[in-house]
Motif scaffolding. Structure first.
Motif, PDB file in Angstrom:
ATOM      1  N   LYS A   1      -6.497  -7.078   0.775  1.00  0.00           N
ATOM      2  CA  LYS A   1      -7.146  -5.757   0.797  1.00  0.00           C
ATOM      3  C   LYS A   1      -7.505  -5.439   2.240  1.00  0.00           C
ATOM      4  O   LYS A   1      -8.128  -6.248   2.934  1.00  0.00           O
ATOM      5  CB  LYS A   1      -8.404  -5.772  -0.075  1.00  0.00           C
ATOM      6  N   LEU A   2      -7.072  -4.259   2.693  1.00  0.00           N
ATOM      7  CA  LEU A   2      -7.280  -3.846   4.082  1.00  0.00           C
ATOM      8  C   LEU A   2      -8.075  -2.549   4.174  1.00  0.00           C
ATOM      9  O   LEU A   2      -7.982  -1.695   3.286  1.00  0.00           O
ATOM     10  CB  LEU A   2      -5.931  -3.602   4.770  1.00  0.00           C
ATOM     11  N   ARG A   3      -8.817  -2.407   5.263  1.00  0.00           N
ATOM     12  CA  ARG A   3      -9.373  -1.101   5.637  1.00  0.00           C
ATOM     13  C   ARG A   3      -8.634  -0.675   6.891  1.00  0.00           C
ATOM     14  O   ARG A   3      -8.765  -1.286   7.947  1.00  0.00           O
ATOM     15  CB  ARG A   3     -10.878  -1.164   5.903  1.00  0.00           C
ATOM     16  N   VAL A   4      -7.815   0.364   6.756  1.00  0.00           N
ATOM     17  CA  VAL A   4      -7.020   0.861   7.877  1.00  0.00           C
ATOM     18  C   VAL A   4      -7.851   1.873   8.643  1.00  0.00           C
ATOM     19  O   VAL A   4      -8.467   2.766   8.048  1.00  0.00           O
ATOM     20  CB  VAL A   4      -5.702   1.490   7.368  1.00  0.00           C
TER      21      VAL A   4
ATOM     22  N   PHE B   1      -9.168   4.312   5.563  1.00  0.00           N
ATOM     23  CA  PHE B   1      -8.870   4.219   4.130  1.00  0.00           C
ATOM     24  C   PHE B   1      -8.587   2.767   3.781  1.00  0.00           C
ATOM     25  O   PHE B   1      -8.296   1.948   4.648  1.00  0.00           O
ATOM     26  CB  PHE B   1      -7.690   5.127   3.744  1.00  0.00           C
ATOM     27  N   GLU B   2      -8.706   2.460   2.480  1.00  0.00           N
ATOM     28  CA  GLU B   2      -8.473   1.093   2.022  1.00  0.00           C
ATOM     29  C   GLU B   2      -7.217   1.023   1.169  1.00  0.00           C
ATOM     30  O   GLU B   2      -6.909   1.965   0.425  1.00  0.00           O
ATOM     31  CB  GLU B   2      -9.675   0.588   1.209  1.00  0.00           C
ATOM     32  N   VAL B   3      -6.502  -0.079   1.291  1.00  0.00           N
ATOM     33  CA  VAL B   3      -5.303  -0.319   0.484  1.00  0.00           C
ATOM     34  C   VAL B   3      -5.290  -1.785   0.070  1.00  0.00           C
ATOM     35  O   VAL B   3      -5.911  -2.625   0.711  1.00  0.00           O
ATOM     36  CB  VAL B   3      -3.996  -0.008   1.259  1.00  0.00           C
ATOM     37  N   GLU B   4      -4.586  -2.058  -1.013  1.00  0.00           N
ATOM     38  CA  GLU B   4      -4.420  -3.431  -1.469  1.00  0.00           C
ATOM     39  C   GLU B   4      -2.944  -3.656  -1.739  1.00  0.00           C
ATOM     40  O   GLU B   4      -2.325  -2.924  -2.510  1.00  0.00           O
ATOM     41  CB  GLU B   4      -5.252  -3.675  -2.730  1.00  0.00           C
ATOM     42  N   HIS B   5      -2.370  -4.642  -1.067  1.00  0.00           N
ATOM     43  CA  HIS B   5      -0.937  -4.936  -1.186  1.00  0.00           C
ATOM     44  C   HIS B   5      -0.730  -6.433  -1.117  1.00  0.00           C
ATOM     45  O   HIS B   5      -1.620  -7.183  -0.722  1.00  0.00           O
ATOM     46  CB  HIS B   5      -0.144  -4.301  -0.025  1.00  0.00           C
TER      47      HIS B   5
END
Length: 200
Positions: A52-55, A63-67
């Motif tokens: 999980k990242l906060r770009v 924004f946050e994404v999970e990959h």
């Protein structure tokens, strides 16, 4: 391909994507080891981990994404680490890791809180060094700005010292042992790659 965008998507992101630093918020302890090429060569194995990242792009909202991303097995980040990514500005869910040295340096400088003008100077020196500039040219560039030692000290970076091969080998072994303990590497994979590091 598991943990990586397709070549077509990669090319599109490289050409039209936005480069940005990102903070690792969460990262799985266990994942899947993937080897491309000859087995037993440390550089050929990556580990796919749910992350999980906060770009944090310049001039845009974070924004946050999970990959699931594939990381080199000896360079797996931890929560709080800063990494570089490239994302699609029209669909922020589409992104990939940016492995270019320039982007990695930019992310590190931002994370260290270096003033923008000093960060830009350090990035220009780094770009010149990677572009093959001579030591004399690099020295001339560095002398144009006083207090460069302060910049590096503020980043928590040591002054230039010759690399210690023994310490590098110990670091690799520690990372390998951690992967083995977490179940990412089997006993056989661990033994094989440990032997390779010790032989190197």
């Amino acid at each position: 391909m598991l943990g990586k965008p397709s070549r077509r998507t990669e090319k599109r992101l490289e050409e039209h994507g936005v480069r940005a630093p990102a903070v690792v918020l969460e990262i799985a302890e266990k994942g899947m080891a993937i080897t491309n090429g000859a087995e037993g060569i440390v550089a050929n194995t990556t580990v796919m981990l749910k992350t999980k990242l906060r770009v944090e792009p310049d001039g845009r909202p974070a924004f946050e994404v999970e990959h699931r991303f594939r990381f080199p097995q000896l360079a797996i980040p931890s929560a709080g680490s800063r990494i570089a990514v490239i994302f699609d500005p029209e669909d922020t869910g589409k992104l990939m890791l940016d492995d270019s040295p320039e982007s990695q340096i930019h992310s590190m400088l931002q994370g260290a809180g270096i003033a923008p003008e000093k960060a830009a100077f350090v990035e220009s020196i780094s770009a010149a060094a990677m572009g093959g500039a001579s030591p004399a040219d690099l020295s001339a560039m560095a002398s144009q700005m006083s207090g460069m030692a302060t910049v590096f000290t503020g980043m928590g970076m040591p002054q230039a010292q010759p690399p210690d091969p023994e310490q590098a080998r110990l670091n690799q072994l520690e990372q390998l042992a951690s992967l083995h303990e977490r179940g990412v590497l089997t006993d056989a994979e661990f033994a094989q790659q440990k032997a390779q590091i010790l032989a190197g």
